[in-house]
Scaffold this motif. Sequence first.
Motif, PDB file in Angstrom:
ATOM      1  N   ALA A  19       0.846  -1.205   0.000  1.00 51.61           N
ATOM      2  CA  ALA A  19       0.000   0.000   0.000  1.00 51.61           C
ATOM      3  C   ALA A  19       0.871   1.240   0.000  1.00 51.61           C
ATOM      4  CB  ALA A  19      -0.905  -0.008   1.233  1.00 51.61           C
ATOM      5  N   PRO A  20       0.315   2.387  -0.436  1.00 48.81           N
ATOM      6  CA  PRO A  20       1.103   3.625  -0.445  1.00 48.81           C
ATOM      7  C   PRO A  20       1.635   3.968   0.941  1.00 48.81           C
ATOM      8  CG  PRO A  20      -0.947   3.901  -1.669  1.00 48.81           C
ATOM      9  CD  PRO A  20      -1.034   2.570  -0.994  1.00 48.81           C
ATOM     10  N   ALA A  21       2.893   4.350   1.001  1.00 52.28           N
ATOM     11  CA  ALA A  21       3.506   4.746   2.266  1.00 52.28           C
ATOM     12  C   ALA A  21       3.028   6.146   2.659  1.00 52.28           C
ATOM     13  CB  ALA A  21       5.024   4.716   2.143  1.00 52.28           C
ATOM     14  N   TRP A  22       3.118   6.450   3.926  1.00 56.07           N
ATOM     15  CA  TRP A  22       2.763   7.781   4.401  1.00 56.07           C
ATOM     16  C   TRP A  22       3.749   8.791   3.835  1.00 56.07           C
ATOM     17  CZ3 TRP A  22      -0.814  10.737   6.121  1.00 56.07           C
ATOM     18  CH2 TRP A  22      -0.530  11.911   6.805  1.00 56.07           C
ATOM     19  N   ASP A  23       3.239   9.829   3.156  1.00 52.14           N
ATOM     20  CA  ASP A  23       4.126  10.831   2.572  1.00 52.14           C
ATOM     21  C   ASP A  23       3.792  12.243   3.061  1.00 52.14           C
ATOM     22  OD1 ASP A  23       1.739  11.258   1.310  1.00 52.14           O
ATOM     23  OD2 ASP A  23       2.507  11.040  -0.739  1.00 52.14           O
ATOM     24  N   GLY A  24       2.981  12.331   4.128  1.00 53.03           N
ATOM     25  CA  GLY A  24       2.658  13.628   4.692  1.00 53.03           C
ATOM     26  C   GLY A  24       3.621  13.996   5.801  1.00 53.03           C
ATOM     27  N   PRO A  25       3.416  15.157   6.418  1.00 56.04           N
ATOM     28  CA  PRO A  25       4.277  15.544   7.535  1.00 56.04           C
ATOM     29  C   PRO A  25       4.003  14.659   8.743  1.00 56.04           C
ATOM     30  CG  PRO A  25       2.448  17.084   7.298  1.00 56.04           C
ATOM     31  CD  PRO A  25       2.393  16.173   6.115  1.00 56.04           C
ATOM     32  N   PRO A  26       5.015  14.378   9.543  1.00 52.84           N
ATOM     33  CA  PRO A  26       4.788  13.574  10.748  1.00 52.84           C
ATOM     34  C   PRO A  26       3.860  14.309  11.711  1.00 52.84           C
ATOM     35  CG  PRO A  26       6.995  14.519  10.763  1.00 52.84           C
ATOM     36  CD  PRO A  26       6.422  14.803   9.417  1.00 52.84           C
ATOM     37  N   ASP A  68       1.472   6.224  30.182  1.00 53.04           N
ATOM     38  CA  ASP A  68       2.686   5.674  29.567  1.00 53.04           C
ATOM     39  C   ASP A  68       2.966   6.291  28.201  1.00 53.04           C
ATOM     40  OD1 ASP A  68       4.907   4.312  28.803  1.00 53.04           O
ATOM     41  OD2 ASP A  68       4.171   2.342  29.367  1.00 53.04           O
ATOM     42  N   PHE A  69       3.592   7.459  28.229  1.00 52.36           N
ATOM     43  CA  PHE A  69       3.950   8.176  27.015  1.00 52.36           C
ATOM     44  C   PHE A  69       5.414   7.942  26.634  1.00 52.36           C
ATOM     45  CE2 PHE A  69      -0.044  10.047  27.803  1.00 52.36           C
ATOM     46  CZ  PHE A  69      -0.436  10.802  26.709  1.00 52.36           C
ATOM     47  N   GLY A  70       5.965   6.805  27.011  1.00 52.14           N
ATOM     48  CA  GLY A  70       7.363   6.536  26.730  1.00 52.14           C
ATOM     49  C   GLY A  70       7.691   6.370  25.262  1.00 52.14           C
ATOM     50  N   CYS A  71       6.679   6.135  24.411  1.00 50.49           N
ATOM     51  CA  CYS A  71       6.909   5.987  22.970  1.00 50.49           C
ATOM     52  C   CYS A  71       6.510   7.241  22.193  1.00 50.49           C
ATOM     53  CB  CYS A  71       6.113   4.802  22.427  1.00 50.49           C
ATOM     54  SG  CYS A  71       6.612   3.200  23.077  1.00 50.49           S
ATOM     55  N   THR A  72       6.071   8.287  22.875  1.00 50.10           N
ATOM     56  CA  THR A  72       5.480   9.425  22.195  1.00 50.10           C
ATOM     57  C   THR A  72       6.473  10.159  21.300  1.00 50.10           C
ATOM     58  OG1 THR A  72       3.964  11.281  22.562  1.00 50.10           O
ATOM     59  CG2 THR A  72       5.935  11.241  23.913  1.00 50.10           C
ATOM     60  N   GLY A  73       5.931  10.866  20.337  1.00 53.75           N
ATOM     61  CA  GLY A  73       6.739  11.627  19.396  1.00 53.75           C
ATOM     62  C   GLY A  73       5.968  11.779  18.093  1.00 53.75           C
ATOM     63  N   ALA A  74       6.663  12.119  17.044  1.00 47.30           N
ATOM     64  CA  ALA A  74       6.028  12.371  15.756  1.00 47.30           C
ATOM     65  C   ALA A  74       6.293  11.228  14.790  1.00 47.30           C
ATOM     66  CB  ALA A  74       6.536  13.683  15.168  1.00 47.30           C
ATOM     67  N   GLY A  75       5.303  10.992  13.892  1.00 50.48           N
ATOM     68  CA  GLY A  75       5.461   9.935  12.913  1.00 50.48           C
ATOM     69  C   GLY A  75       4.198   9.719  12.105  1.00 50.48           C
ATOM     70  N   ASP A  76       4.064   8.532  11.546  1.00 47.60           N
ATOM     71  CA  ASP A  76       2.944   8.128  10.703  1.00 47.60           C
ATOM     72  C   ASP A  76       1.662   8.068  11.536  1.00 47.60           C
ATOM     73  OD1 ASP A  76       1.099   6.802   9.098  1.00 47.60           O
ATOM     74  OD2 ASP A  76       2.416   5.102   8.644  1.00 47.60           O
ATOM     75  N   PRO A  77       0.596   8.774  11.147  1.00 47.66           N
ATOM     76  CA  PRO A  77      -0.633   8.753  11.950  1.00 47.66           C
ATOM     77  C   PRO A  77      -1.258   7.370  12.091  1.00 47.66           C
ATOM     78  CG  PRO A  77      -1.014   9.807   9.815  1.00 47.66           C
ATOM     79  CD  PRO A  77       0.470   9.655   9.971  1.00 47.66           C
ATOM     80  N   ALA A  78      -0.904   6.428  11.224  1.00 46.75           N
ATOM     81  CA  ALA A  78      -1.430   5.062  11.355  1.00 46.75           C
ATOM     82  C   ALA A  78      -1.025   4.411  12.669  1.00 46.75           C
ATOM     83  CB  ALA A  78      -0.945   4.208  10.187  1.00 46.75           C
ATOM     84  N   ASP A 116      -8.292   7.343   5.721  1.00 47.91           N
ATOM     85  CA  ASP A 116      -8.351   6.841   4.355  1.00 47.91           C
ATOM     86  C   ASP A 116      -7.917   5.373   4.311  1.00 47.91           C
ATOM     87  OD1 ASP A 116      -5.334   6.619   3.619  1.00 47.91           O
ATOM     88  OD2 ASP A 116      -5.507   8.644   4.420  1.00 47.91           O
ATOM     89  N   ASP A 117      -8.153   4.730   3.165  1.00 48.83           N
ATOM     90  CA  ASP A 117      -7.907   3.290   3.053  1.00 48.83           C
ATOM     91  C   ASP A 117      -6.444   2.926   3.287  1.00 48.83           C
ATOM     92  OD1 ASP A 117     -10.571   2.898   2.505  1.00 48.83           O
ATOM     93  OD2 ASP A 117     -10.312   2.676   0.330  1.00 48.83           O
ATOM     94  N   ALA A 118      -5.526   3.708   2.736  1.00 57.10           N
ATOM     95  CA  ALA A 118      -4.110   3.371   2.870  1.00 57.10           C
ATOM     96  C   ALA A 118      -3.656   3.481   4.321  1.00 57.10           C
ATOM     97  CB  ALA A 118      -3.261   4.273   1.979  1.00 57.10           C
ATOM     98  N   THR A 119      -4.097   4.531   5.008  1.00 58.56           N
ATOM     99  CA  THR A 119      -3.712   4.695   6.415  1.00 58.56           C
ATOM    100  C   THR A 119      -4.326   3.590   7.262  1.00 58.56           C
ATOM    101  OG1 THR A 119      -3.532   7.087   6.116  1.00 58.56           O
ATOM    102  CG2 THR A 119      -3.707   6.286   8.374  1.00 58.56           C
ATOM    103  N   TRP A 120      -5.576   3.223   6.962  1.00 59.67           N
ATOM    104  CA  TRP A 120      -6.232   2.133   7.692  1.00 59.67           C
ATOM    105  C   TRP A 120      -5.470   0.822   7.495  1.00 59.67           C
ATOM    106  CZ3 TRP A 120      -9.535   2.484  11.463  1.00 59.67           C
ATOM    107  CH2 TRP A 120     -10.324   1.387  11.839  1.00 59.67           C
ATOM    108  N   ALA A 121      -5.042   0.559   6.275  1.00 58.27           N
ATOM    109  CA  ALA A 121      -4.278  -0.664   6.001  1.00 58.27           C
ATOM    110  C   ALA A 121      -2.958  -0.673   6.755  1.00 58.27           C
ATOM    111  CB  ALA A 121      -4.039  -0.810   4.498  1.00 58.27           C
ATOM    112  N   ARG A 122      -2.282   0.468   6.806  1.00 57.47           N
ATOM    113  CA  ARG A 122      -1.021   0.541   7.552  1.00 57.47           C
ATOM    114  C   ARG A 122      -1.269   0.363   9.047  1.00 57.47           C
ATOM    115  NH1 ARG A 122      -0.494   5.121   4.689  1.00 57.47           N
ATOM    116  NH2 ARG A 122      -0.338   6.409   6.575  1.00 57.47           N
ATOM    117  N   GLY A 123      -2.335   0.986   9.554  1.00 58.73           N
ATOM    118  CA  GLY A 123      -2.637   0.837  10.967  1.00 58.73           C
ATOM    119  C   GLY A 123      -2.938  -0.597  11.344  1.00 58.73           C
TER     120      GLY A 123
END
Length: 299
Positions: A189-196, A220-230, A255-262
């Motif tokens: 599926a298409p990779a995330w290409d938007g801003p983190p 538990d926010f030990g993994c928090t930060g910016a990235g792919d919304p999926a 959208d479908d691509a983000t849902w598939a990645r999630g």
Amino acid sequence: MSPGQTPPGPHPVDDGLVRRLVAGQFPRWAELPVRRFPSGGTVNAMFRLGDDMAVRLPLTRGGAADVSLEQEWLPRLAPRLPVAVPEALAAGEPAEGYPWPWSVYRWLAGENPVAGALDEPVFLAEDLAGFVAAMRGVALPGAPAAYRGGPLAALDAPTRAAIEELRGIPEEGVDCDAVTAVWEDAVRAPAWDGPPVWLHADLMPGNLLVGGGRLTAVIDFGCTGAGDPACDLFPAWNLLPAGAREVFREALGVDDATWARGRARTLSQALIALPYYRETNPAMAGNARHVIRAVLEER
């Protein structure tokens, strides 16, 4: 945890150690009772301190790095979020043979939700969507990279290795061909290409607190930060039933691509967790089985 990777064992902690640490560094709380709080978590140990506080101690060196991350970002994230998050009251230092920094937090009331036993799944789906949307809307500069926020392709090798490991555990009954097909579809599926975007990046049931069926806090926010919304779609499969899952998706406009990645990210985490925790952590292994079933039922 990658298949075949054996981390150092957790550092031993108990009530006595916590009492000594608190008495030595925060004597104003030295007389308060200390009792361990049961948890299925693998990175931190939690202890009640009196009625209104909690002491959280990393069990591993990797978890220790999360202490400074939370202490830096949680005070800035908290006013931007619709539910409570941990509030650090004090920062502890290594002592008494314990090697890492630790924290004292204000106690947050609530219970961890259990997949398949939700009181108000649709309301909870709406609350979770509100939290995820609020995280995505945070505009704080200088965000670290989220622990799970990178490209899906980076998970390909460990996910395939986990699938092969599960082929050798037939008693788990995982349809390895079916999960491979789900995984391969997502990788194509298409990779995330938007801003983190800002993410919690570890929305497991054990990191959610509910009361009256509604979301009251996220911890538990030990993994928090910016990235792919999926990366913050995990609750769709690790917690919510099918109908509430659609409410969650619609509320976030996924959208479908983000849902598939999630879906694939959630599946990958479950596939890796199941063989690793199946004999040592019933809660983690049980949720991994739930995710695998939920993903395959959605196909």
